[in-house]
Design a protein around this motif. Structure first.
Motif, PDB file in Angstrom:
ATOM      1  N   SER A 136       0.867  -1.182   0.000  1.00 32.23           N
ATOM      2  CA  SER A 136       0.000   0.000   0.000  1.00 32.23           C
ATOM      3  C   SER A 136       0.898   1.223   0.000  1.00 32.23           C
ATOM      4  N   ALA A 137       0.964   1.943  -1.129  1.00 38.92           N
ATOM      5  CA  ALA A 137       1.976   2.984  -1.303  1.00 38.92           C
ATOM      6  C   ALA A 137       1.444   4.410  -1.173  1.00 38.92           C
ATOM      7  N   LEU A 138       0.184   4.601  -0.755  1.00 40.07           N
ATOM      8  CA  LEU A 138      -0.386   5.954  -0.676  1.00 40.07           C
ATOM      9  C   LEU A 138      -0.079   6.695  -1.977  1.00 40.07           C
ATOM     10  N   ASP A 139      -0.477   6.091  -3.102  1.00 36.34           N
ATOM     11  CA  ASP A 139       0.128   6.320  -4.411  1.00 36.34           C
ATOM     12  C   ASP A 139      -0.629   7.272  -5.324  1.00 36.34           C
ATOM     13  N   MET A 140      -1.563   8.066  -4.785  1.00 35.74           N
ATOM     14  CA  MET A 140      -2.416   8.878  -5.655  1.00 35.74           C
ATOM     15  C   MET A 140      -1.628   9.873  -6.500  1.00 35.74           C
ATOM     16  N   GLY A 141      -0.485  10.335  -6.000  1.00 32.97           N
ATOM     17  CA  GLY A 141       0.272  11.349  -6.717  1.00 32.97           C
ATOM     18  C   GLY A 141       1.316  10.820  -7.669  1.00 32.97           C
ATOM     19  N   LEU A 142       1.329   9.506  -7.932  1.00 32.08           N
ATOM     20  CA  LEU A 142       2.385   8.917  -8.742  1.00 32.08           C
ATOM     21  C   LEU A 142       1.983   8.780 -10.207  1.00 32.08           C
ATOM     22  N   ALA A 143       2.917   9.123 -11.091  1.00 27.08           N
ATOM     23  CA  ALA A 143       2.742   8.852 -12.512  1.00 27.08           C
ATOM     24  C   ALA A 143       2.913   7.358 -12.757  1.00 27.08           C
ATOM     25  N   ALA A 144       2.556   6.915 -13.949  1.00 26.02           N
ATOM     26  CA  ALA A 144       2.546   5.480 -14.247  1.00 26.02           C
ATOM     27  C   ALA A 144       3.902   4.830 -14.022  1.00 26.02           C
ATOM     28  N   ASP A 145       4.988   5.483 -14.473  1.00 28.09           N
ATOM     29  CA  ASP A 145       6.307   4.876 -14.305  1.00 28.09           C
ATOM     30  C   ASP A 145       6.709   4.825 -12.835  1.00 28.09           C
ATOM     31  N   GLU A 146       6.338   5.840 -12.061  1.00 28.76           N
ATOM     32  CA  GLU A 146       6.627   5.836 -10.628  1.00 28.76           C
ATOM     33  C   GLU A 146       5.822   4.755  -9.914  1.00 28.76           C
ATOM     34  N   LEU A 147       4.566   4.624 -10.311  1.00 30.41           N
ATOM     35  CA  LEU A 147       3.699   3.604  -9.710  1.00 30.41           C
ATOM     36  C   LEU A 147       4.275   2.211  -9.964  1.00 30.41           C
ATOM     37  N   GLU A 148       4.699   1.972 -11.174  1.00 32.41           N
ATOM     38  CA  GLU A 148       5.274   0.676 -11.523  1.00 32.41           C
ATOM     39  C   GLU A 148       6.538   0.399 -10.718  1.00 32.41           C
ATOM     40  N   ALA A 149       7.397   1.404 -10.560  1.00 34.90           N
ATOM     41  CA  ALA A 149       8.656   1.221  -9.833  1.00 34.90           C
ATOM     42  C   ALA A 149       8.417   0.915  -8.362  1.00 34.90           C
ATOM     43  N   VAL A 150       7.451   1.610  -7.751  1.00 32.86           N
ATOM     44  CA  VAL A 150       7.160   1.394  -6.330  1.00 32.86           C
ATOM     45  C   VAL A 150       6.654  -0.025  -6.095  1.00 32.86           C
ATOM     46  N   TYR A 151       5.697  -0.455  -6.895  1.00 33.69           N
ATOM     47  CA  TYR A 151       5.131  -1.785  -6.670  1.00 33.69           C
ATOM     48  C   TYR A 151       6.056  -2.899  -7.149  1.00 33.69           C
ATOM     49  N   GLN A 152       7.004  -2.576  -8.005  1.00 37.42           N
ATOM     50  CA  GLN A 152       8.011  -3.563  -8.365  1.00 37.42           C
ATOM     51  C   GLN A 152       8.860  -3.917  -7.151  1.00 37.42           C
ATOM     52  N   ARG A 153       9.157  -2.913  -6.306  1.00 34.26           N
ATOM     53  CA  ARG A 153       9.910  -3.184  -5.072  1.00 34.26           C
ATOM     54  C   ARG A 153       9.137  -4.141  -4.166  1.00 34.26           C
ATOM     55  N   TYR A 154       7.839  -3.916  -4.068  1.00 29.30           N
ATOM     56  CA  TYR A 154       7.015  -4.835  -3.271  1.00 29.30           C
ATOM     57  C   TYR A 154       6.999  -6.236  -3.899  1.00 29.30           C
ATOM     58  N   ALA A 155       6.854  -6.276  -5.210  1.00 30.98           N
ATOM     59  CA  ALA A 155       6.785  -7.569  -5.895  1.00 30.98           C
ATOM     60  C   ALA A 155       8.060  -8.375  -5.668  1.00 30.98           C
ATOM     61  N   GLU A 156       9.193  -7.680  -5.605  1.00 32.45           N
ATOM     62  CA  GLU A 156      10.467  -8.366  -5.358  1.00 32.45           C
ATOM     63  C   GLU A 156      10.533  -8.965  -3.959  1.00 32.45           C
ATOM     64  N   ARG A 157       9.680  -8.484  -3.058  1.00 37.54           N
ATOM     65  CA  ARG A 157       9.604  -9.055  -1.708  1.00 37.54           C
ATOM     66  C   ARG A 157       8.500 -10.102  -1.588  1.00 37.54           C
ATOM     67  N   GLY A 158       7.957 -10.526  -2.702  1.00 40.46           N
ATOM     68  CA  GLY A 158       6.978 -11.600  -2.690  1.00 40.46           C
ATOM     69  C   GLY A 158       5.541 -11.173  -2.486  1.00 40.46           C
ATOM     70  N   PHE A 159       5.232  -9.883  -2.624  1.00 39.50           N
ATOM     71  CA  PHE A 159       3.861  -9.428  -2.411  1.00 39.50           C
ATOM     72  C   PHE A 159       2.989  -9.790  -3.607  1.00 39.50           C
ATOM     73  N   THR A 160       1.805 -10.303  -3.309  1.00 40.38           N
ATOM     74  CA  THR A 160       0.836 -10.642  -4.352  1.00 40.38           C
ATOM     75  C   THR A 160      -0.506  -9.953  -4.102  1.00 40.38           C
ATOM     76  N   ALA A 161      -0.517  -8.983  -3.186  1.00 41.26           N
ATOM     77  CA  ALA A 161      -1.734  -8.213  -2.892  1.00 41.26           C
ATOM     78  C   ALA A 161      -1.352  -6.748  -2.763  1.00 41.26           C
ATOM     79  N   ALA A 162      -2.197  -5.866  -3.293  1.00 42.57           N
ATOM     80  CA  ALA A 162      -1.901  -4.436  -3.260  1.00 42.57           C
ATOM     81  C   ALA A 162      -3.186  -3.629  -3.144  1.00 42.57           C
ATOM     82  N   LYS A 163      -3.085  -2.512  -2.432  1.00 39.86           N
ATOM     83  CA  LYS A 163      -4.199  -1.564  -2.306  1.00 39.86           C
ATOM     84  C   LYS A 163      -3.780  -0.230  -2.891  1.00 39.86           C
TER      85      LYS A 163
END
Length: 383
Positions: A129-156
């Motif tokens: 959950s990245a409190l991500d309302m202010g992120l552009a598409a590339d920023e959004l992808e980069a943030v959740y990629q970090r989570y994905a690398e830690r094994g996350f399969t759920a996101a809000k």
């Protein structure tokens, strides 16, 4: 062991990105993290996270007491301020002191809080959950990629202002998580932060559900609107999650009685005892519970110990400045360590020397409700 005093300080979280929701965005990505330290005559110090509002009056209820009597002291604090105790700031101060008392109780026992509370495992399932309302598409992808690398399969994700923009963002994050964990169907949630009317909520979510499977929609309407939350629940397939801004069991009862909530939430800032009591109430209604909050989140210790915990919010992979937290994030879980107490050590000298500041309540930020919230007739990408 007796409580002898307290100290307060405020550090900051450097998010490294804009943070916010449908109500507003903090562009600089720096926010305050208030800390309360409770002193004892044994030399042990308890660490609590939360506001300091009215702390002199609240602290008087526990001064000189044995901090290990946590449940009784929690009620003493509520009784001391019973005409204002369930207001946000004061209730948060009680929560911060309560967390410090639980920290002391576990430290006195020489064990981590999750073990003191009777948990069988220290791995707490979590969602990104990245409190991500202010992120552009590339920023959004980069943030959740970090989570994905830690094994996350759920996101809000934060949303609610434009249905097509929400669809694009949810699909992007879904693909990031799916690509990192092939064969796993990601769980997606959308948080509107009370920005819709009842009809807006149903129309918005129903439109998204034409091509997306949402696990839950969070705070679609105002937090106290039991009838409205129930109406949204009947009108969409997704579960309705709410509760992070409720302060006290009496505020949950009307929602549960109306069948208005499917996932019962509790805010980290309100303290461990509050979460434990909310969990029991939810369990009595056969409902799961989910703690909401940023790192470090002491409620993860309590979540590990309750039978109806579903998943814990993880807003950031980094810790606030000057706080050393005994926790790892791996395999989509918060893995609590063996350090006694809540596992947080505070570098007071470093925090005092650090000049950064931030304010969640800045006029453009997410803690200030826009005057037109719930009354938007056309899509807006920003409030």
């Amino acid at each position: 062991m007796r409580i002898t005093g307290y100290r307060t300080l405020t550090t900051v979280q450097h998010w490294g990105r804009p943070v916010g929701d449908a109500n507003g965005v903090i562009a600089e990505g720096v926010t305050e993290v208030p800390v309360v330290l409770v002193e004892t005559d044994s030399g042990l110090t308890g660490v609590g996270l939360g506001p300091h509002e009215g702390i002199e009056r609240v602290f008087a209820a526990i001064e000189g007491e044995d901090p290990r009597a946590v449940a009784s002291l929690y009620d003493r604090m509520l009784d001391r301020v019973f005409k204002s105790g369930h207001a946000g700031g004061v209730f948060g101060t009680i929560g911060a002191l309560d967390t410090a008392l639980w920290d002391l109780k576990a430290k006195a026992a020489g064990e981590p809080l999750w073990r003191t509370l009777g948990a069988r495992t220290n791995a707490v399932p979590a969602y990104a959950s990245a409190l991500d309302m202010g992120l552009a598409a590339d920023e959004l992808e980069a943030v959740y990629q970090r989570y994905a690398e830690r094994g996350f399969t759920a996101a809000k994700l934060k949303g609610g202002l434009d249905v097509e923009e929400d669809r694009r963002r949810l699909e992007l994050v879904r693909d990031v998580l799916r690509d990192a964990s092939p064969g796993v169907r990601p769980a997606l949630m959308l948080d509107a932060n009370e920005s819709w009317s009842r009809k807006q909520a149903v129309r918005h979510v129903a439109e998204l559900e034409r091509g997306l499977d949402l696990t839950w929609v969070e705070e679609p309407v105002r937090r106290w609107d039991a009838d409205g939350l129930a109406a949204v629940g009947r009108g969409v397939r997704a579960a309705v999650a709410t509760g992070e801004n409720l302060t006290g069991l009496e505020q949950y009862r009307p929602l549960l009685a109306a069948g208005a909530v499917d996932v019962v939430q509790a805010g980290a800032v309100w303290g461990v005892t509050h979460f434990l009591r909310v969990s029991v109430l939810a369990h009595a209604h056969d409902l799961p519970v989910s703690p909401v909050g940023s790192q470090p989140n002491p409620l993860a210790h309590a979540a590990a110990a309750v039978p109806n915990h579903l998943v814990c919010e993880l807003q950031n992979l980094d810790q606030p400045f000057g706080l050393d937290v005994d926790v790892e994030v791996a395999d989509g879980a918060v893995v609590l360590g063996e350090r006694p107490g809540i596992g947080v050590e505070v570098d007071e000298a470093a925090i005092a020397a650090h000049r950064a500041s931030g304010d969640w309540r800045a006029p453009a930020g997410p803690h200030v409700r826009p005057g037109h919230a719930g009354r938007r007739l056309v899509p807006l990408l920003r409030p």
